[in-house]
Design an enzyme around this catalytic site. Structure first.
Site, short mmCIF file in Angstrom:
data_model
loop_
_atom_site.label_atom_id
_atom_site.label_comp_id
_atom_site.label_asym_id
_atom_site.label_seq_id
_atom_site.Cartn_x
_atom_site.Cartn_y
_atom_site.Cartn_z
N GLY A 134 20.64 37.01 1.48
CA GLY A 134 20.56 36.14 2.65
C GLY A 134 20.07 36.92 3.86
O GLY A 134 18.88 37.17 4.01
N GLY A 135 21.01 37.34 4.69
CA GLY A 135 20.68 37.98 5.98
C GLY A 135 19.62 39.06 5.88
O GLY A 135 18.68 39.11 6.70
N ASN A 166 17.00 34.25 0.38
CA ASN A 166 17.40 32.92 0.85
C ASN A 166 17.41 32.97 2.38
O ASN A 166 18.29 33.57 2.98
CB ASN A 166 18.81 32.60 0.32
CG ASN A 166 19.40 31.36 0.96
OD1 ASN A 166 18.67 30.53 1.51
ND2 ASN A 166 20.72 31.22 0.88
N TRP A 167 16.41 32.33 2.97
CA TRP A 167 16.27 32.43 4.44
C TRP A 167 17.22 31.50 5.18
O TRP A 167 17.24 31.49 6.40
CB TRP A 167 14.82 32.14 4.84
CG TRP A 167 13.83 33.14 4.34
CD1 TRP A 167 14.07 34.21 3.52
CD2 TRP A 167 12.43 33.17 4.62
NE1 TRP A 167 12.91 34.90 3.28
CE2 TRP A 167 11.89 34.28 3.94
CE3 TRP A 167 11.57 32.35 5.37
CZ2 TRP A 167 10.53 34.60 3.99
CZ3 TRP A 167 10.22 32.68 5.42
CH2 TRP A 167 9.71 33.79 4.74
N LYS A 168 17.93 30.67 4.44
CA LYS A 168 18.86 29.70 5.06
C LYS A 168 18.12 28.94 6.17
O LYS A 168 16.93 28.70 6.05
CB LYS A 168 20.10 30.42 5.60
CG LYS A 168 20.69 31.41 4.60
CD LYS A 168 22.07 31.84 4.99
CE LYS A 168 22.53 32.97 4.08
NZ LYS A 168 23.96 33.00 3.91
N SER A 222 26.10 39.82 0.88
CA SER A 222 25.93 41.00 1.73
C SER A 222 25.19 42.15 1.03
O SER A 222 25.54 43.31 1.20
CB SER A 222 27.27 41.48 2.29
OG SER A 222 27.83 40.48 3.11
N GLU A 224 27.29 27.43 0.74
CA GLU A 224 27.19 26.74 2.04
C GLU A 224 26.93 25.25 1.83
O GLU A 224 27.41 24.41 2.59
CB GLU A 224 26.10 27.39 2.90
CG GLU A 224 26.55 28.76 3.40
CD GLU A 224 25.45 29.75 3.65
OE1 GLU A 224 24.27 29.36 3.76
OE2 GLU A 224 25.76 30.96 3.74
N GLY A 254 27.48 36.75 3.87
CA GLY A 254 27.32 36.82 5.32
C GLY A 254 28.47 37.52 6.03
O GLY A 254 28.59 37.45 7.25
N GLU A 256 27.87 34.68 -6.56
CA GLU A 256 28.00 34.95 -5.13
C GLU A 256 29.44 34.69 -4.69
O GLU A 256 29.78 33.56 -4.34
CB GLU A 256 27.07 34.05 -4.32
CG GLU A 256 25.61 34.19 -4.64
CD GLU A 256 24.74 33.83 -3.44
OE1 GLU A 256 23.98 34.69 -3.00
OE2 GLU A 256 24.87 32.71 -2.93
N HIS A 291 24.53 26.38 -3.71
CA HIS A 291 24.90 27.48 -2.82
C HIS A 291 26.23 27.14 -2.16
O HIS A 291 26.51 25.98 -1.85
CB HIS A 291 23.80 27.67 -1.76
CG HIS A 291 23.99 28.95 -0.98
ND1 HIS A 291 24.89 29.04 0.05
CD2 HIS A 291 23.42 30.17 -1.10
CE1 HIS A 291 24.86 30.28 0.53
NE2 HIS A 291 23.97 30.98 -0.16
C1 PEP Z 1 23.18 34.03 0.45
O1 PEP Z 1 22.91 33.31 1.39
O2 PEP Z 1 23.00 33.63 -0.70
C2 PEP Z 1 23.73 35.36 0.71
C3 PEP Z 1 24.11 36.09 -0.30
O3 PEP Z 1 23.83 35.74 2.03
P1 PEP Z 1 24.09 37.24 2.59
O4 PEP Z 1 23.17 38.15 1.84
O5 PEP Z 1 23.75 37.16 4.04
O6 PEP Z 1 25.52 37.55 2.33
#
Ligand code: PEP
Length: 252
Positions: free
Chosen positions: A237-238, A12-14, A216, A100, A176, A170, A98
């Site tokens: 994500g990151g 997930n590149w956000k 994470s 966010e 994050g 999640e 999600h």
């Molecule tokens: C996400 O955006 O779904 C996520 C899990 O982010 P991260 O891996 O950065 O915690």
């Protein structure tokens, strides 16, 4: 039967990567050896990069996903993107719910349910995100939140519409933040979610539905999470924004 679920690693590149940067990242992903045959790999770039990324992914085993969708088919909904638009550019997956989106854009359970319906009606697979906030975990409400997210999003559906469903557990406190759920915490939540899916749609449905962990995930912790038979992959994500870390997770 659990082992028949093919593990899926989705990035997930956000709101990162311009179309040009997205092309560069995907070009690097494709230059690496292809994903192992027991893995499915998906990238979810921002909307404006989907078309260019789709072009690059043609003929490759890496699949395309979107991060959001609007539920109406078309109309005067300035700024929104429909499921048929996403399908036409080549998306096979769409992330819905999600945390966010829930936090900043008021995507509540009814909105998530409508988005999910739009996705499945276009023949794509929703990646339904569920998970508790820190205060909810501390108050012992993790399972209540999982139940509310699953029932709220899926309660109106008939199982046959949900064949491609993927759930992503999640925990919000792990997204994050660098804090990861332990494999035990993730497995406990996944088991609960799977049992609930089984109660709602039949045991086979629960057994067959892939449940990813997200929060994470990094190359350093991916192997211990993905080795759990109950964890069917990762929503990243990151660490999906850099070719090296994403590929190491996909291969973990
Ligand atoms: C996400 O955006 O779904 C996520 C899990 O982010 P991260 O891996 O950065 O915690």
């Amino acid at each position: 039967m659990g082992t028949e679920r093919k593990k899926l690693v989705a990035g997930n590149w956000k709101m990162y990567k311009t179309p040009g940067e997205a092309v560069s990242l995907v070009t690097q992903i494709l230059a690496a050896p292809p994903p192992r045959s027991d893995r499915e790999v998906v990238v979810c770039p921002p909307f404006v990069a989907l078309s260019r990324v789709a072009h690059l992914l043609k003929g490759s085993p890496v699949k395309l996903g979107a991060q959001n969708v609007y539920w109406e088919k078309e109309g005067a909904f300035t700024g929104e993107v429909s499921a048929s638009m996403l399908r036409e550019v080549g998306c096979e997956y769409v992330i819905v719910g999600h945390s966010e989106r829930r936090q900043y854009f008021a995507d509540d359970n009814p909105a998530v349910a409508r988005k999910l319906r739009a996705v499945v009606e276009e023949g794509m697979s929703p990646i339904l995100c569920i998970g508790e906030k820190l205060e909810e975990r501390e108050a012992g409400r993790t399972q209540d939140v999982i139940r509310s997210h699953i029932e709220g999003a899926l309660g109106e559906f008939d199982a046959r519409y949900l064949r491609g469903l993927v759930v992503a557990y999640e925990p919000v406190w792990a997204i994050g933040t660098g804090k990861t759920a332990t494999p035990e915490m993730a497995v406990e939540a996944h088991r609960f979610a799977r049992k609930l899916l089984g109660e709602m749609f039949g045991v086979a449905f629960g057994v067959e539905t892939r449940i990813l962990y997200g929060g994470s995930v990094k190359p350093e912790n991916a192997a211990e999470l993905l080795k759990e038979p109950e964890i069917d992959g990762a929503l990243v994500g990151g660490a999906s924004l850099k070719v090296d870390s994403f590929l190491r997770i996909a291969a973990a």
